[in-house]
Design an enzyme around this catalytic site. Structure first.
Site, PDB file in Angstrom:
ATOM      1  N   PRO A  68       0.478  -1.106   0.219  1.00  0.00           N
ATOM      2  CA  PRO A  68      -0.063   0.863  -0.568  1.00  0.00           C
ATOM      3  C   PRO A  68       0.855   1.544   0.129  1.00  0.00           C
ATOM      4  O   PRO A  68       2.033   1.082   0.446  1.00  0.00           O
ATOM      5  CB  PRO A  68      -0.805   0.279   1.377  1.00  0.00           C
ATOM      6  CG  PRO A  68      -0.337  -1.576   1.917  1.00  0.00           C
ATOM      7  CD  PRO A  68       0.740  -1.925   1.082  1.00  0.00           C
ATOM      8  N   PRO A  69      -0.157   2.232  -0.512  1.00  0.00           N
ATOM      9  CA  PRO A  69       1.104   3.845  -0.414  1.00  0.00           C
ATOM     10  C   PRO A  69       1.853   3.929   0.785  1.00  0.00           C
ATOM     11  O   PRO A  69       1.014   3.369   1.699  1.00  0.00           O
ATOM     12  CB  PRO A  69       0.232   4.468  -1.113  1.00  0.00           C
ATOM     13  CG  PRO A  69      -1.503   4.099  -1.142  1.00  0.00           C
ATOM     14  CD  PRO A  69      -0.773   2.130  -1.279  1.00  0.00           C
ATOM     15  N   THR A  73       4.058   2.927   3.016  1.00  0.00           N
ATOM     16  CA  THR A  73       4.953   2.147   3.906  1.00  0.00           C
ATOM     17  C   THR A  73       5.951   2.118   4.107  1.00  0.00           C
ATOM     18  O   THR A  73       6.726   1.257   4.634  1.00  0.00           O
ATOM     19  CB  THR A  73       3.825   0.634   3.464  1.00  0.00           C
ATOM     20  OG1 THR A  73       4.336   0.824   1.769  1.00  0.00           O
ATOM     21  CG2 THR A  73       2.757   0.280   3.861  1.00  0.00           C
ATOM     22  N   GLU A 108     -23.308  11.018  18.803  1.00  0.00           N
ATOM     23  CA  GLU A 108     -22.125   9.750  19.354  1.00  0.00           C
ATOM     24  C   GLU A 108     -22.143   9.306  20.475  1.00  0.00           C
ATOM     25  O   GLU A 108     -22.014   8.368  20.740  1.00  0.00           O
ATOM     26  CB  GLU A 108     -21.103  11.241  19.788  1.00  0.00           C
ATOM     27  CG  GLU A 108     -21.326  11.342  17.827  1.00  0.00           C
ATOM     28  CD  GLU A 108     -20.446  10.647  16.606  1.00  0.00           C
ATOM     29  OE1 GLU A 108     -19.851   9.410  16.838  1.00  0.00           O
ATOM     30  OE2 GLU A 108     -21.448  11.426  15.220  1.00  0.00           O
TER      31      GLU A 108
HETATM   32  P1  ATP Z   1       4.181   5.449  -1.980  1.00  0.00           P
HETATM   33  O1  ATP Z   1       3.699   3.787  -2.555  1.00  0.00           O
HETATM   34  O2  ATP Z   1       2.590   5.744  -2.876  1.00  0.00           O
HETATM   35  O3  ATP Z   1       5.545   6.044  -3.390  1.00  0.00           O
HETATM   36  P2  ATP Z   1       5.987   4.797  -0.433  1.00  0.00           P
HETATM   37  O4  ATP Z   1       5.930   3.010  -0.205  1.00  0.00           O
HETATM   38  O5  ATP Z   1       7.102   4.742  -1.474  1.00  0.00           O
HETATM   39  O6  ATP Z   1       4.433   5.253  -1.269  1.00  0.00           O
HETATM   40  P3  ATP Z   1       7.987   6.063   1.076  1.00  0.00           P
HETATM   41  O7  ATP Z   1       7.699   7.703   0.321  1.00  0.00           O
HETATM   42  O8  ATP Z   1       8.926   5.369   0.715  1.00  0.00           O
HETATM   43  O9  ATP Z   1       6.204   4.996   0.635  1.00  0.00           O
HETATM   44  O10 ATP Z   1       7.233   6.528   2.229  1.00  0.00           O
HETATM   45  C1  ATP Z   1       6.297   8.036   2.654  1.00  0.00           C
HETATM   46  C2  ATP Z   1       7.230   8.405   3.784  1.00  0.00           C
HETATM   47  O11 ATP Z   1       6.571   7.628   4.829  1.00  0.00           O
HETATM   48  C3  ATP Z   1       8.324   8.801   4.811  1.00  0.00           C
HETATM   49  O12 ATP Z   1       9.228   9.785   3.746  1.00  0.00           O
HETATM   50  C4  ATP Z   1       8.753   8.453   5.583  1.00  0.00           C
HETATM   51  O13 ATP Z   1       9.104   9.587   6.443  1.00  0.00           O
HETATM   52  C5  ATP Z   1       7.621   7.713   5.963  1.00  0.00           C
HETATM   53  N1  ATP Z   1       7.983   5.804   6.730  1.00  0.00           N
HETATM   54  C6  ATP Z   1       7.117   5.891   5.905  1.00  0.00           C
HETATM   55  N2  ATP Z   1       7.167   4.449   5.849  1.00  0.00           N
HETATM   56  C7  ATP Z   1       8.655   4.638   7.584  1.00  0.00           C
HETATM   57  C8  ATP Z   1       9.017   3.214   7.694  1.00  0.00           C
HETATM   58  N3  ATP Z   1       9.024   1.936   8.170  1.00  0.00           N
HETATM   59  N4  ATP Z   1      10.149   3.476   7.970  1.00  0.00           N
HETATM   60  C9  ATP Z   1      10.366   4.904   8.613  1.00  0.00           C
HETATM   61  N5  ATP Z   1       9.427   5.527   8.184  1.00  0.00           N
HETATM   62  C10 ATP Z   1       8.342   5.648   6.905  1.00  0.00           C
END
Ligand code: ATP
Length: 503
Positions: A109-110, A112, A336
């Protein structure tokens, strides 16, 4: 070389024209216009400066993010590191005849942490890191995307050579845009050519010119990808990056509060418990919002109050200025409190907060207290959940004699749960396939589940009607009640009685 030839030919042409007694100006104007057109196409169309490439100094091409900066995701990290070790220990893998790894696909998912993982992989490998998103390759002109793919790979090689690295990682986000199933798009020629080019580049990957390239793709729709991409020899490894569990959420919160002054009263373990379903990006935003709230209040530390408010904001959105009429506010308070009363009756200790402050689209809401993450749900649990959803509407019905449109969302959620009970074989119909079971039997069963829960909730609310009105009165006065305070009020604790605000 090309430029020198053009200048040479231009100068010769100039001398020739002058000798022939012709005016050279129109020829040069035409040449200038052609050059401008070529320059425009290069920058706007065919060539694209993938932002991560050109905008940084040389030292910036290897990311600083390491696996230690990624909270949770232990399985995904382990799998990724193992795959990267194949590349690091090239001699050993070669000796065993293992086919070199060319692509790793991160799915999930987005928010993560897929991008973070790819960056950490580059850091681990001490590789040049280039990132591009699937949508950057697609233009309306056929052939542009394919050319961009070629450029990306050749640029990765050039850059690595330039700064003396022997490997490069190309990160392709939104891979489903670039690598969707072929022949499915309306302008499929352009899409297909782009994907074909990616396949060609991946097939041609060898430790060419001393630079090994690894492609890391990320998508949250792996089902849309063309099979050719998933074939062995292309994206060989699939690493699932899921929403973090409670322990992972605590670690992510720790990472994002490392450089922030957190009050001692804030227990990250508890916050992790209250954030079921949050991605890493949500958790980062939660901590950031809490810091902003502290800043606005002129505080030097981030306290529990700010954390709680930030939680509401990330869940439901910013507070709105919506002004409700007095009768509407009273109705929202009853609604609520109805949810909360049913929730506390069926699952004592289950309410986190109760509020009538409008946020996003919600006029008020009840946030459940944190509980252990769940992967399985029993029939009893789902029926209780339906009852809690119905609590608001039934409370309105009992107090005012009619419901309002405010329950639309709750009803949708309750209906989804009831359908789920039937689909998973937990209803009195037993194991059924919705497709092969007569529709009226499904409808009857659905109605039976709903009716029995409405009856159950009506019973609870009628029995505790006075309590409901008393608590709603407090909520109306204070706008927000914490879980512990609500429990005191429901038990009619004498101390809580004394703090009660009249409705
Ligand atoms: P998308 O699918 O939307 O591109 P993504 O899975 O690539 O998202 P990231 O861009 O790597 O997600 O994560 C966005 C932000 O969320 C990161 O810059 C970080 O700040 C935070 N984040 C996400 N997952 C973690 C994690 N496991 N540990 C620490 N920070 C996290």
């Amino acid at each position: 070389m090309k430029k020198e030839v053009i200048f040479g030919v231009g100068a010769a042409l100039l001398v020739f024209l002058v000798k022939q007694g012709l005016d050279p100006v129109p020829f040069f104007l035409l040449a200038g216009a052609m050059w401008a057109l070529h320059y425009y196409l290069r920058n706007r169309g065919l060539e694209r400066n993938f932002e991560t490439l050109e905008s940084k100094g040389e030292g910036e091409f290897v990311p600083h993010v390491s696996f230690a900066d990624i909270g949770g995701q232990e399985t995904a990290k382990r799998e990724l590191v193992e795959a990267l070790d194949f590349l690091r220990e090239e001699e050993r893998t070669k000796a065993l005849g293992i086919r070199p790894l060319k692509g790793i696909l991160l799915t999930g998912p987005p928010g993560t942490g897929k991008t973070l993982m790819a960056k950490a992989a580059a850091h681990y490998m001490d590789s040049v890191f280039l990132a591009a998103s699937g949508s950057e390759f697609i233009e309306m002109y056929a052939g542009v995307g394919a050319q961009r793919v070629r450029q990306l790979f050749s640029r990765a090689r050039r850059l690595a050579q330039k700064i003396g690295k022997n490997s490069a990682i190309i990160f392709l986000d939104e891979l489903e845009v670039l690598g969707g199933k072929r022949g499915k798009h309306t302008s499929h020629l352009e899409y297909d050519q782009t994907l074909n080019q990616l396949l060609v580049e991946m097939d041609g990957l060898r430790a060419e010119d001393g630079v090994r390239i690894l492609v890391i793709g990320a998508t949250n729709r792996a089902d849309l990808l063309d099979d050719a991409l998933l074939r062995p020899g292309r994206f060989d490894r699939r690493v699932q990056v899921d929403l973090p569990a409670k322990e992972g959420r605590r670690k992510i919160l720790e990472i994002h509060t490392r450089n922030k002054p957190l009050a001692r009263e804030v227990d990250l373990e508890k916050v992790a418990g209250e954030t079921f379903g949050f991605s890493g990006a949500h958790l980062e935003s939660l901590v950031n919002e809490a810091a902003i709230l502290s800043f606005r209040k002129g505080k030097e530390e981030i306290g529990l109050e700010e954390m709680e408010e930030a939680l509401d904001k990330v869940l439901l959105g910013e507070r709105t200025d919506k002004r409700l009429r007095r009768e509407e506010l009273e109705r929202v308070a009853i609604h609520e409190t109805g949810h909360a009363l049913v929730s506390e009756t069926l699952r004592p200790g289950s309410v986190g907060t109760l509020t009538i402050i409008p946020r996003g689209k919600a006029l008020g809401f009840m946030r459940p207290a944190g509980e252990e993450d769940r992967s399985l749900y029993t029939k009893k649990y789902m029926e209780e959940q339906i009852a809690i959803c119905l609590g608001g509407a039934v409370a309105e019905e009992v107090i005012y004699g009619e419901r309002s449109t405010g329950a639309a969302n709750d009803l949708e959620q309750a209906a989804r749960l009831a359908r789920n009970i039937i689909a998973t074989g937990l209803s009195s119909l037993g194991v059924v396939d919705e497709e092969y079971t007569p529709k009226d039997r499904i409808c009857q069963e659905f109605q039976k589940i709903m009716d029995s829960q409405v009856k159950r909730v009506t019973g609870i609310i009628e029995e505790k009607r006075d309590r409901l009105q008393q608590v709603a009165g407090v909520l109306l006065g204070e706008e927000k009640i914490s879980g512990p305070k609500l429990r005191q009020l429901l038990a009619l604790d004498p101390e809580a009685e004394a703090t009660r605000t009249p409705a």
